[in-house]
Design a protein around this motif. Sequence first.
Motif, PDB file in Angstrom:
ATOM      1  N   HIS A  22      40.445  32.237  86.023  1.00 52.28           N
ATOM      2  CA  HIS A  22      42.155  31.777  85.969  1.00 52.28           C
ATOM      3  C   HIS A  22      42.613  31.657  87.365  1.00 52.28           C
ATOM      4  N   LYS A  23      42.772  30.349  87.897  1.00 55.26           N
ATOM      5  CA  LYS A  23      43.459  30.193  88.981  1.00 55.26           C
ATOM      6  C   LYS A  23      44.884  29.495  88.985  1.00 55.26           C
ATOM      7  N   THR A  24      45.650  29.750  89.817  1.00 54.77           N
ATOM      8  CA  THR A  24      47.158  29.050  89.875  1.00 54.77           C
ATOM      9  C   THR A  24      47.011  27.995  91.080  1.00 54.77           C
ATOM     10  N   GLY A  25      47.343  26.894  90.758  1.00 54.56           N
ATOM     11  CA  GLY A  25      47.279  25.589  91.602  1.00 54.56           C
ATOM     12  C   GLY A  25      46.935  24.519  91.308  1.00 54.56           C
ATOM     13  N   PHE A  26      46.094  23.746  92.258  1.00 55.28           N
ATOM     14  CA  PHE A  26      45.428  22.414  92.133  1.00 55.28           C
ATOM     15  C   PHE A  26      44.053  22.630  92.072  1.00 55.28           C
ATOM     16  N   LEU A  27      43.647  22.007  90.934  1.00 53.42           N
ATOM     17  CA  LEU A  27      42.123  21.916  90.791  1.00 53.42           C
ATOM     18  C   LEU A  27      41.288  22.033  92.237  1.00 53.42           C
ATOM     19  N   GLY A  28      41.568  20.851  92.735  1.00 55.94           N
ATOM     20  CA  GLY A  28      40.662  20.439  94.176  1.00 55.94           C
ATOM     21  C   GLY A  28      40.899  21.362  95.221  1.00 55.94           C
ATOM     22  N   ASP A  29      42.113  22.276  95.045  1.00 54.66           N
ATOM     23  CA  ASP A  29      42.035  23.359  96.279  1.00 54.66           C
ATOM     24  C   ASP A  29      41.082  24.379  96.065  1.00 54.66           C
ATOM     25  N   PHE A  30      40.322  24.594  95.027  1.00 56.53           N
ATOM     26  CA  PHE A  30      39.398  25.681  94.796  1.00 56.53           C
ATOM     27  C   PHE A  30      37.904  25.085  94.832  1.00 56.53           C
ATOM     28  N   ASP A  32      35.838  24.497  97.163  1.00 59.41           N
ATOM     29  CA  ASP A  32      35.075  25.009  98.287  1.00 59.41           C
ATOM     30  C   ASP A  32      34.633  26.386  98.102  1.00 59.41           C
ATOM     31  N   GLU A  33      35.641  27.080  97.343  1.00 61.56           N
ATOM     32  CA  GLU A  33      35.387  28.299  96.706  1.00 61.56           C
ATOM     33  C   GLU A  33      33.919  28.576  95.936  1.00 61.56           C
ATOM     34  N   PHE A  34      33.738  27.576  94.887  1.00 60.29           N
ATOM     35  CA  PHE A  34      32.856  27.719  93.965  1.00 60.29           C
ATOM     36  C   PHE A  34      31.683  26.670  94.116  1.00 60.29           C
ATOM     37  N   GLU A  35      31.781  25.818  95.143  1.00 62.66           N
ATOM     38  CA  GLU A  35      30.944  24.580  95.252  1.00 62.66           C
ATOM     39  C   GLU A  35      29.833  25.147  95.635  1.00 62.66           C
ATOM     40  N   ASP A  36      29.609  25.929  96.602  1.00 66.13           N
ATOM     41  CA  ASP A  36      28.482  26.220  97.250  1.00 66.13           C
ATOM     42  C   ASP A  36      27.296  27.061  96.526  1.00 66.13           C
ATOM     43  N   ASN A  37      28.198  27.636  95.311  1.00 67.49           N
ATOM     44  CA  ASN A  37      27.000  28.485  94.596  1.00 67.49           C
ATOM     45  C   ASN A  37      26.862  27.442  93.058  1.00 67.49           C
ATOM     46  N   SER A  38      27.144  26.413  93.089  1.00 64.51           N
ATOM     47  CA  SER A  38      27.029  25.737  91.888  1.00 64.51           C
ATOM     48  C   SER A  38      26.137  24.320  92.348  1.00 64.51           C
ATOM     49  N   ILE A  41      29.191  19.939  88.907  1.00 61.63           N
ATOM     50  CA  ILE A  41      30.565  20.074  88.466  1.00 61.63           C
ATOM     51  C   ILE A  41      30.810  19.126  87.020  1.00 61.63           C
ATOM     52  N   VAL A  42      31.255  19.719  86.020  1.00 62.77           N
ATOM     53  CA  VAL A  42      31.651  18.982  84.747  1.00 62.77           C
ATOM     54  C   VAL A  42      32.855  19.064  84.605  1.00 62.77           C
ATOM     55  N   SER A  43      33.575  17.864  84.311  1.00 64.43           N
ATOM     56  CA  SER A  43      34.973  17.828  83.904  1.00 64.43           C
ATOM     57  C   SER A  43      35.163  16.747  82.911  1.00 64.43           C
ATOM     58  N   GLY A  44      36.217  16.908  82.107  1.00 61.18           N
ATOM     59  CA  GLY A  44      36.715  16.100  81.084  1.00 61.18           C
ATOM     60  C   GLY A  44      37.306  14.767  81.961  1.00 61.18           C
ATOM     61  N   GLY A  54      42.238   5.875  81.259  1.00 63.86           N
ATOM     62  CA  GLY A  54      41.951   6.016  82.467  1.00 63.86           C
ATOM     63  C   GLY A  54      41.332   7.251  82.869  1.00 63.86           C
ATOM     64  N   ILE A  55      41.418   7.731  84.091  1.00 60.91           N
ATOM     65  CA  ILE A  55      40.963   9.041  84.692  1.00 60.91           C
ATOM     66  C   ILE A  55      42.139   9.894  85.132  1.00 60.91           C
ATOM     67  N   GLY A  56      42.093  11.117  85.015  1.00 62.26           N
ATOM     68  CA  GLY A  56      43.076  12.075  85.567  1.00 62.26           C
ATOM     69  C   GLY A  56      43.274  11.913  87.034  1.00 62.26           C
ATOM     70  N   ALA A  57      44.364  12.384  87.511  1.00 60.93           N
ATOM     71  CA  ALA A  57      44.554  12.634  89.117  1.00 60.93           C
ATOM     72  C   ALA A  57      43.734  13.842  89.434  1.00 60.93           C
ATOM     73  N   ASN A  58      43.585  14.849  88.745  1.00 61.92           N
ATOM     74  CA  ASN A  58      42.367  15.915  89.202  1.00 61.92           C
ATOM     75  C   ASN A  58      40.910  15.330  89.189  1.00 61.92           C
ATOM     76  N   VAL A  59      40.629  14.753  88.204  1.00 65.19           N
ATOM     77  CA  VAL A  59      39.340  14.113  88.234  1.00 65.19           C
ATOM     78  C   VAL A  59      38.971  13.424  89.378  1.00 65.19           C
ATOM     79  N   ASP A  60      39.849  12.529  89.774  1.00 68.64           N
ATOM     80  CA  ASP A  60      39.585  11.489  91.010  1.00 68.64           C
ATOM     81  C   ASP A  60      39.802  12.371  92.130  1.00 68.64           C
ATOM     82  N   GLN A  61      40.312  13.478  92.389  1.00 69.87           N
ATOM     83  CA  GLN A  61      40.356  14.386  93.497  1.00 69.87           C
ATOM     84  C   GLN A  61      39.340  14.894  93.586  1.00 69.87           C
ATOM     85  N   VAL A  62      38.809  15.617  92.384  1.00 68.91           N
ATOM     86  CA  VAL A  62      37.422  16.265  92.358  1.00 68.91           C
ATOM     87  C   VAL A  62      36.386  15.507  92.940  1.00 68.91           C
ATOM     88  N   ILE A  63      36.199  14.296  92.248  1.00 65.35           N
ATOM     89  CA  ILE A  63      35.032  13.286  92.545  1.00 65.35           C
ATOM     90  C   ILE A  63      34.968  13.077  94.071  1.00 65.35           C
TER      91      ILE A  63
END
Length: 202
Positions: A22-30, A32-38, A41-44, A54-63
């Motif tokens: 559980h984190k507080t903030g925007f998905l894209g901000d985190f 780098d913290e998890f990507e190196d060990n993954s 990435i799976v997202s709705g 359409g697609i959500g703003a968080n999804v576009d940022q993550v992609i």
Amino acid sequence: MILQNADKTLKNEGVEEFNLIHKTGFLGDFLDEFEDNSDLIVSGKQGESASAPGIGANVDQVIRSSRKPCLITPLKFQPIARILVAYDGSSSSKTILQFLGDFPSFQRLEIHLLMVVKNSSEPIVIARIREAQEWLQNAAYKPVCHVLTGEPEKAIANYITQQNISLLLMGAYGHSRIRHLAIGSTTTQILQSSSIPILLFR
């Protein structure tokens, strides 16, 4: 509550090892913290608060930010039987072929390889589709190959419907952000209109 629901769902499906974070903030901000060990990435496709298709703003940022493959899923799950590879000879397209070679479990599925071009008779087009076909055959696949002419997003969407494709593999955002804002992109248009999961590669 969302994490508790995820915990219950995963356990009911027989998944034993997972971490709930559980984190507080925007998905894209985190990322780098998890990507190196993954590896993936799976997202709705959209959040529950989305008010339009359409697609959500968080999804576009993550992609756009992620260096790893991103699986974008619609609300309704359907068993995967036919996979479509949207191929254009780019480095991201070749990454898709390598991915399929590294995971032979996909061999039990029907693989379709599609190129959408302006002129299907150009020698480079024929060479690229043959190269991809031979690569998959050497990896023990039996791809169904097609070359179509026209607009990529329309041709891919029509092919998905006509062939009852259940998973699309394609490269992510081939143009700059400025170009995307000016004229849109094939990736964005397909993400917005598609009703099947899409696995995107850099």
